[in-house]
Design an enzyme around this catalytic site. Structure first.
Site, PDB file in Angstrom:
ATOM      1  N   ARG A   1     154.063  21.154  -0.930  1.00  0.00           N
ATOM      2  CA  ARG A   1     152.795  21.541  -1.543  1.00  0.00           C
ATOM      3  C   ARG A   1     152.925  21.929  -3.017  1.00  0.00           C
TER       4      ARG A   1
ATOM      5  N   HIS B   1     139.144  62.894  13.511  1.00  0.00           N
ATOM      6  CA  HIS B   1     137.688  62.920  13.416  1.00  0.00           C
ATOM      7  C   HIS B   1     137.271  63.152  11.960  1.00  0.00           C
TER       8      HIS B   1
ATOM      9  N   THR C   1     153.688  24.995  -3.786  1.00  0.00           N
ATOM     10  CA  THR C   1     153.695  26.460  -3.666  1.00  0.00           C
ATOM     11  C   THR C   1     154.040  26.799  -2.217  1.00  0.00           C
ATOM     12  N   LEU C   2     154.564  28.007  -2.029  1.00  0.00           N
ATOM     13  CA  LEU C   2     154.915  28.442  -0.669  1.00  0.00           C
ATOM     14  C   LEU C   2     153.712  29.109   0.004  1.00  0.00           C
ATOM     15  N   GLY C   3     153.841  29.380   1.299  1.00  0.00           N
ATOM     16  CA  GLY C   3     152.782  30.112   2.008  1.00  0.00           C
ATOM     17  C   GLY C   3     151.900  29.233   2.872  1.00  0.00           C
ATOM     18  N   GLY C   4     151.995  27.906   2.698  1.00  0.00           N
ATOM     19  CA  GLY C   4     151.301  26.973   3.582  1.00  0.00           C
ATOM     20  C   GLY C   4     149.794  27.092   3.561  1.00  0.00           C
TER      21      GLY C   4
ATOM     22  N   THR D   1     155.919  22.410  10.175  1.00  0.00           N
ATOM     23  CA  THR D   1     155.042  21.597   9.321  1.00  0.00           C
ATOM     24  C   THR D   1     153.553  21.884   9.521  1.00  0.00           C
TER      25      THR D   1
ATOM     26  N   ILE E   1     136.510  29.380  11.956  1.00  0.00           N
ATOM     27  CA  ILE E   1     136.325  28.844  10.597  1.00  0.00           C
ATOM     28  C   ILE E   1     134.831  28.683  10.320  1.00  0.00           C
TER      29      ILE E   1
ATOM     30  N   LEU F   1     132.256  30.199  11.549  1.00  0.00           N
ATOM     31  CA  LEU F   1     131.494  31.446  11.402  1.00  0.00           C
ATOM     32  C   LEU F   1     131.900  32.222  10.150  1.00  0.00           C
TER      33      LEU F   1
HETATM   34  P1  FAD Z   1     151.129  25.869   7.664  1.00  0.00           P
HETATM   35  O1  FAD Z   1     150.681  27.142   7.098  1.00  0.00           O
HETATM   36  O2  FAD Z   1     150.162  24.760   7.780  1.00  0.00           O
HETATM   37  O3  FAD Z   1     152.400  25.430   6.805  1.00  0.00           O
HETATM   38  C1  FAD Z   1     153.046  24.215   6.958  1.00  0.00           C
HETATM   39  C2  FAD Z   1     153.580  23.793   5.614  1.00  0.00           C
HETATM   40  O4  FAD Z   1     154.448  22.694   5.805  1.00  0.00           O
HETATM   41  C3  FAD Z   1     152.505  23.313   4.646  1.00  0.00           C
HETATM   42  O5  FAD Z   1     152.541  24.053   3.445  1.00  0.00           O
HETATM   43  C4  FAD Z   1     152.841  21.844   4.404  1.00  0.00           C
HETATM   44  O6  FAD Z   1     152.617  21.438   3.062  1.00  0.00           O
HETATM   45  C5  FAD Z   1     154.318  21.803   4.722  1.00  0.00           C
HETATM   46  N1  FAD Z   1     154.792  20.495   5.169  1.00  0.00           N
HETATM   47  C6  FAD Z   1     154.271  19.698   6.145  1.00  0.00           C
HETATM   48  N2  FAD Z   1     155.017  18.594   6.312  1.00  0.00           N
HETATM   49  C7  FAD Z   1     156.040  18.680   5.410  1.00  0.00           C
HETATM   50  C8  FAD Z   1     157.135  17.854   5.103  1.00  0.00           C
HETATM   51  N3  FAD Z   1     157.363  16.717   5.769  1.00  0.00           N
HETATM   52  N4  FAD Z   1     157.977  18.238   4.123  1.00  0.00           N
HETATM   53  C9  FAD Z   1     157.768  19.399   3.437  1.00  0.00           C
HETATM   54  N5  FAD Z   1     156.757  20.223   3.693  1.00  0.00           N
HETATM   55  C10 FAD Z   1     155.904  19.887   4.678  1.00  0.00           C
HETATM   56  N6  FAD Z   1     145.233  32.601  10.755  1.00  0.00           N
HETATM   57  C11 FAD Z   1     145.230  33.939  10.899  1.00  0.00           C
HETATM   58  O7  FAD Z   1     146.079  34.470  11.611  1.00  0.00           O
HETATM   59  N7  FAD Z   1     144.317  34.720  10.246  1.00  0.00           N
HETATM   60  C12 FAD Z   1     143.367  34.196   9.454  1.00  0.00           C
HETATM   61  O8  FAD Z   1     142.564  34.926   8.884  1.00  0.00           O
HETATM   62  C13 FAD Z   1     143.327  32.781   9.295  1.00  0.00           C
HETATM   63  N8  FAD Z   1     142.408  32.214   8.505  1.00  0.00           N
HETATM   64  C14 FAD Z   1     142.404  30.859   8.344  1.00  0.00           C
HETATM   65  C15 FAD Z   1     141.428  30.294   7.549  1.00  0.00           C
HETATM   66  C16 FAD Z   1     141.379  28.938   7.361  1.00  0.00           C
HETATM   67  C17 FAD Z   1     140.316  28.342   6.478  1.00  0.00           C
HETATM   68  C18 FAD Z   1     142.362  28.106   7.980  1.00  0.00           C
HETATM   69  C19 FAD Z   1     142.346  26.629   7.766  1.00  0.00           C
HETATM   70  C20 FAD Z   1     143.344  28.660   8.779  1.00  0.00           C
HETATM   71  C21 FAD Z   1     143.372  30.039   8.977  1.00  0.00           C
HETATM   72  N9  FAD Z   1     144.317  30.658   9.803  1.00  0.00           N
HETATM   73  C22 FAD Z   1     144.301  32.014   9.970  1.00  0.00           C
HETATM   74  C23 FAD Z   1     145.372  29.869  10.486  1.00  0.00           C
HETATM   75  C24 FAD Z   1     146.691  29.933   9.704  1.00  0.00           C
HETATM   76  O9  FAD Z   1     146.479  29.453   8.405  1.00  0.00           O
HETATM   77  C25 FAD Z   1     147.760  29.098  10.406  1.00  0.00           C
HETATM   78  O10 FAD Z   1     147.897  29.503  11.743  1.00  0.00           O
HETATM   79  C26 FAD Z   1     149.122  29.260   9.711  1.00  0.00           C
HETATM   80  O11 FAD Z   1     149.036  28.841   8.379  1.00  0.00           O
HETATM   81  C27 FAD Z   1     150.196  28.452  10.437  1.00  0.00           C
HETATM   82  O12 FAD Z   1     151.407  28.521   9.756  1.00  0.00           O
HETATM   83  P2  FAD Z   1     152.476  27.319   9.780  1.00  0.00           P
HETATM   84  O13 FAD Z   1     153.573  27.755   8.887  1.00  0.00           O
HETATM   85  O14 FAD Z   1     152.768  26.939  11.164  1.00  0.00           O
HETATM   86  O15 FAD Z   1     151.715  26.091   9.142  1.00  0.00           O
HETATM   87  P1  NAD Z   2     138.049  26.358  16.839  1.00  0.00           P
HETATM   88  O1  NAD Z   2     138.750  25.582  17.878  1.00  0.00           O
HETATM   89  O2  NAD Z   2     138.203  27.828  16.812  1.00  0.00           O
HETATM   90  O3  NAD Z   2     136.482  26.074  16.924  1.00  0.00           O
HETATM   91  C1  NAD Z   2     135.934  24.791  16.877  1.00  0.00           C
HETATM   92  C2  NAD Z   2     134.575  24.815  17.561  1.00  0.00           C
HETATM   93  O4  NAD Z   2     133.937  23.551  17.339  1.00  0.00           O
HETATM   94  C3  NAD Z   2     134.670  25.022  19.067  1.00  0.00           C
HETATM   95  O5  NAD Z   2     133.895  26.141  19.432  1.00  0.00           O
HETATM   96  C4  NAD Z   2     134.143  23.695  19.633  1.00  0.00           C
HETATM   97  O6  NAD Z   2     133.436  23.862  20.842  1.00  0.00           O
HETATM   98  C5  NAD Z   2     133.242  23.190  18.508  1.00  0.00           C
HETATM   99  N1  NAD Z   2     133.023  21.724  18.497  1.00  0.00           N
HETATM  100  C6  NAD Z   2     133.950  20.753  18.654  1.00  0.00           C
HETATM  101  N2  NAD Z   2     133.376  19.529  18.577  1.00  0.00           N
HETATM  102  C7  NAD Z   2     132.047  19.734  18.345  1.00  0.00           C
HETATM  103  C8  NAD Z   2     130.918  18.861  18.173  1.00  0.00           C
HETATM  104  N3  NAD Z   2     131.050  17.544  18.183  1.00  0.00           N
HETATM  105  N4  NAD Z   2     129.708  19.409  17.967  1.00  0.00           N
HETATM  106  C9  NAD Z   2     129.560  20.760  17.952  1.00  0.00           C
HETATM  107  N5  NAD Z   2     130.585  21.613  18.096  1.00  0.00           N
HETATM  108  C10 NAD Z   2     131.812  21.126  18.306  1.00  0.00           C
HETATM  109  O7  NAD Z   2     138.498  25.712  15.440  1.00  0.00           O
HETATM  110  P2  NAD Z   2     138.233  26.127  13.923  1.00  0.00           P
HETATM  111  O8  NAD Z   2     137.152  27.156  13.826  1.00  0.00           O
HETATM  112  O9  NAD Z   2     138.089  24.849  13.192  1.00  0.00           O
HETATM  113  O10 NAD Z   2     139.593  26.819  13.535  1.00  0.00           O
HETATM  114  C11 NAD Z   2     140.826  26.111  13.578  1.00  0.00           C
HETATM  115  C12 NAD Z   2     141.988  27.033  13.775  1.00  0.00           C
HETATM  116  O11 NAD Z   2     142.183  27.897  12.671  1.00  0.00           O
HETATM  117  C13 NAD Z   2     141.808  27.919  15.003  1.00  0.00           C
HETATM  118  O12 NAD Z   2     142.946  27.805  15.788  1.00  0.00           O
HETATM  119  C14 NAD Z   2     141.656  29.295  14.457  1.00  0.00           C
HETATM  120  O13 NAD Z   2     142.252  30.257  15.302  1.00  0.00           O
HETATM  121  C15 NAD Z   2     142.351  29.229  13.102  1.00  0.00           C
HETATM  122  N6  NAD Z   2     141.679  30.178  12.204  1.00  0.00           N
HETATM  123  C16 NAD Z   2     141.831  31.519  12.416  1.00  0.00           C
HETATM  124  C17 NAD Z   2     141.147  32.418  11.640  1.00  0.00           C
HETATM  125  C18 NAD Z   2     141.306  33.884  11.883  1.00  0.00           C
HETATM  126  O14 NAD Z   2     142.224  34.249  12.587  1.00  0.00           O
HETATM  127  N7  NAD Z   2     140.461  34.743  11.320  1.00  0.00           N
HETATM  128  C19 NAD Z   2     140.299  31.981  10.637  1.00  0.00           C
HETATM  129  C20 NAD Z   2     140.142  30.625  10.463  1.00  0.00           C
HETATM  130  C21 NAD Z   2     140.855  29.751  11.247  1.00  0.00           C
END
Ligand code: FAD
Ligand code: NAD
Length: 471
Positions: free
Chosen positions: A38, A450, A40-43, A147, A188, A190
């Site tokens: 990417r 409290h 940058t780190l942190g995914g 990944t 996501i 909501l």
């Molecule tokens: P990732 O964070 O996806 O990291 C994987 C990394 O691997 C990426 O940076 C990618 O570029 C790299 N990579 C992939 N393939 C290769 C390759 N071949 N070579 C080198 N690098 C590679 N979770 C929560 O717990 N709380 C939240 O509030 C929350 N909010 C979210 C909001 C959004 C909008 C989204 C999309 C997700 C959210 N999540 C949240 C989910 C959370 O982001 C993921 O569960 C978490 O990032 C997973 O970590 P990971 O390291 O497994 O994967």
């Molecule tokens: P999700 O699986 O939580 O929700 C997707 C929703 O879309 C489901 O309720 C499903 O029934 C609905 N859906 C699917 N197909 C549909 C269709 N054709 N028409 C209408 N509704 C449909 O997935 P997400 O909200 O995209 O989040 C993805 C992942 O990211 C989740 O695993 C979530 O835990 C993670 N995430 C976590 C946080 C957090 O922890 N605060 C924040 C953002 C994302």
């Protein structure tokens, strides 16, 4: 091509799973390389997920509160203006600060950070196409796949991150859309619906299931938060499936029908957010070069020690089984390094909290009432509303409740569910109690300061086996 010395552990992916494993392995004295493409780190979490979304949620809440929830508190302000560009800048400051911080931590722990795309050449060798051009190989006694995941696309609606957006577009819109249609009422959907509705969009969320909140949310809680979000101005179409969509010019039209079949309708919007879930990402990794397979949902297949069928190649985080949550990835990252270094590690999958950062927040840990019913597990319920909690009343934020589920025989906690202004912080106490195998009486007999919101947790525990004092 160059080649660095053999490592004890080569990590592919520098997201939460990858970077935490890298730091932990460095601390354990292992020679580690972490490959991230990417730049940058942190995914996902730090760059386009948890962190930027929480920045926008926090600041859009402040904006909305100043506009609509300050006069009766005795605060009168002049003209309130939204500066979207600055809102985005504030988000970027948080993201950059944290991703740079992670880079520093890798350095501090002696991890070699390689910027590039890794793929398997053989069972011990990862080829890296470097971001700056050229390639290198790195060999490891152990290799960790970290990944992550990517957005699940909606067939027929190509994501351009402008009109048809994923969460990545939703955290970077350049103007507030008049009408935002959200496909999927999971977390996501909501969280992003909240951000843009607070900033002025007319938001409609279409959810296939009868309840919002995605998998795992207690039905009573889902109903409760839906009512609250509806009052905030978000429209919901639950039990409704998006069947197709098309984009013409600047407008998107989406066809929906009742999930159980029947009534069809066409909805239009300026911007459509596709939030129907995420799927594991292993693209370009060359799993086929070493004979590794994924399951029908794309997840890397592992055993209870995170090993693939090639024992020195393991996988953690979003790329494999379990909830796609950053803190789950982090727990697994520590455990997998412990398995490599010491031969044992542990993650309690029954005790992973979930938080939805709407206002009020929703948080839970353990089993929901519908889980318990489905599995024929008997339970007792204790609830306590924030409208009876002194701090919530003082803060004029009284929506929501704490609900505790406990075993009727042993009183052991089974699940904790909260809708409340600080639920995401409060759930830590519930998680600790559950992890320690506490009973509701253990919690009820623990002194809570409290006036605090956490007294609602204590009183819900009291209500589980006896009676709450203030309700
Ligand atoms: P990732 O964070 O996806 O990291 C994987 C990394 O691997 C990426 O940076 C990618 O570029 C790299 N990579 C992939 N393939 C290769 C390759 N071949 N070579 C080198 N690098 C590679 N979770 C929560 O717990 N709380 C939240 O509030 C929350 N909010 C979210 C909001 C959004 C909008 C989204 C999309 C997700 C959210 N999540 C949240 C989910 C959370 O982001 C993921 O569960 C978490 O990032 C997973 O970590 P990971 O390291 O497994 O994967
Ligand atoms: P999700 O699986 O939580 O929700 C997707 C929703 O879309 C489901 O309720 C499903 O029934 C609905 N859906 C699917 N197909 C549909 C269709 N054709 N028409 C209408 N509704 C449909 O997935 P997400 O909200 O995209 O989040 C993805 C992942 O990211 C989740 O695993 C979530 O835990 C993670 N995430 C976590 C946080 C957090 O922890 N605060 C924040 C953002 C994302």
């Amino acid at each position: 091509a160059t080649q660095s010395e053999e490592k004890d552990l080569v990590i592919i992916g520098g997201g939460v799973a990858g970077y935490v494993a890298a730091i932990k392995a460095g601390q354990e004295g292992l020679k580690v390389a972490c490959i991230e493409k990417r730049g940058t780190l942190g995914g996902t979490c730090l760059n386009v997920g948890c962190i930027p979304s929480k920045s926008l949620l926090n600041n859009s809440h402040l904006y909305h509160q100043i506009l609509h929830d300050s006069k009766h508190r005795g605060i009168e302000v002049g003209e309130v203006k939204l500066n979207l560009q600055q809102l985005m800048k504030a988000k970027e400051t948080s993201v950059t600060g944290l991703t740079k911080g992670v880079e520093f931590l890798l350095k501090k722990n002696g991890v070699e950070y390689i910027k590039g795309t890794g793929s398997f050449q053989d069972e011990h060798t990862v080829k890296v196409e470097l971001n700056d051009g050229g390639e290198t190989t790195v060999t490891g006694k152990n290799i960790l796949i970290a990944t992550g995941s990517e957005v699940t696309p909606f067939p027929g609606l190509t994501i351009d991150e402008k009109t048809v957006i994923s969460s990545t577009g939703a955290i970077a819109l350049e103007k507030v859309p008049e009408k935002l249609l959200v496909i999927g009422g999971g977390i996501i959907g909501l969280e992003m619906a909240s951000v843009w509705s607070r900033l002025g969009s007319k938001v409609t969320v279409v959810e296939y299931l009868d309840q919002i909140g995605g998998p795992g949310m207690d039905t009573e809680v889902a109903k409760g938060i839906q009512k609250i979000l509806k009052k905030q101005g978000i429209a919901f179409k639950t039990g409704t499936k998006v069947v197709s969509g098309d984009k013409t010019g600047d407008e998107v039209k989406v066809q929906v029908e009742a999930a159980k079949g029947g009534k069809e309708e066409t909805l239009d919007a300026e911007v459509v957010l596709v939030a129907i879930g995420r799927r594991p990402y292993t693209g370009g990794l060359g799993l086929e070069n070493i004979g590794l397979e994924t399951d029908e949902r794309g997840r890397v297949i592992i055993d209870s020690e995170y090993r693939t069928k090639i024992p020195h190649i393991r996988c953690v985080g979003d790329a494999t089984f379990g909830p796609m949550l950053a803190h789950k990835a982090e727990e697994e990252a520590v455990a997998v390094v412990e398995y490599i270094k010491k031969g044992y590690g542990h993650v309690n999958y029954g005790c992973i909290p979930s938080v939805m950062y709407t206002f009020p927040e929703v948080a839970w840990v353990g089993q929901s009432e519908q889980d318990l019913k489905k599995n024929n597990i008997p339970y007792r319920i204790g609830t306590f509303p924030f409208s009876a909690n002194s701090r919530a009343k003082t803060n004029l934020d009284t929506e929501g409740f704490v609900k505790i589920l406990a075993d009727p025989e042993t009183d052991r906690l089974l699940g904790i569910h909260i809708i409340g202004p600080n639920a995401g912080e409060m759930i830590a106490e519930g998680t600790l109690a559950l992890e320690y195998g506490a009973s509701s009486e253990d919690v009820a007999r623990t002194c809570h300061a409290h006036p605090t919101l956490s007294e609602a947790f204590k009183e819900a525990a009291m209500a589980t086996h006896a009676k709450a004092i203030h309700f």
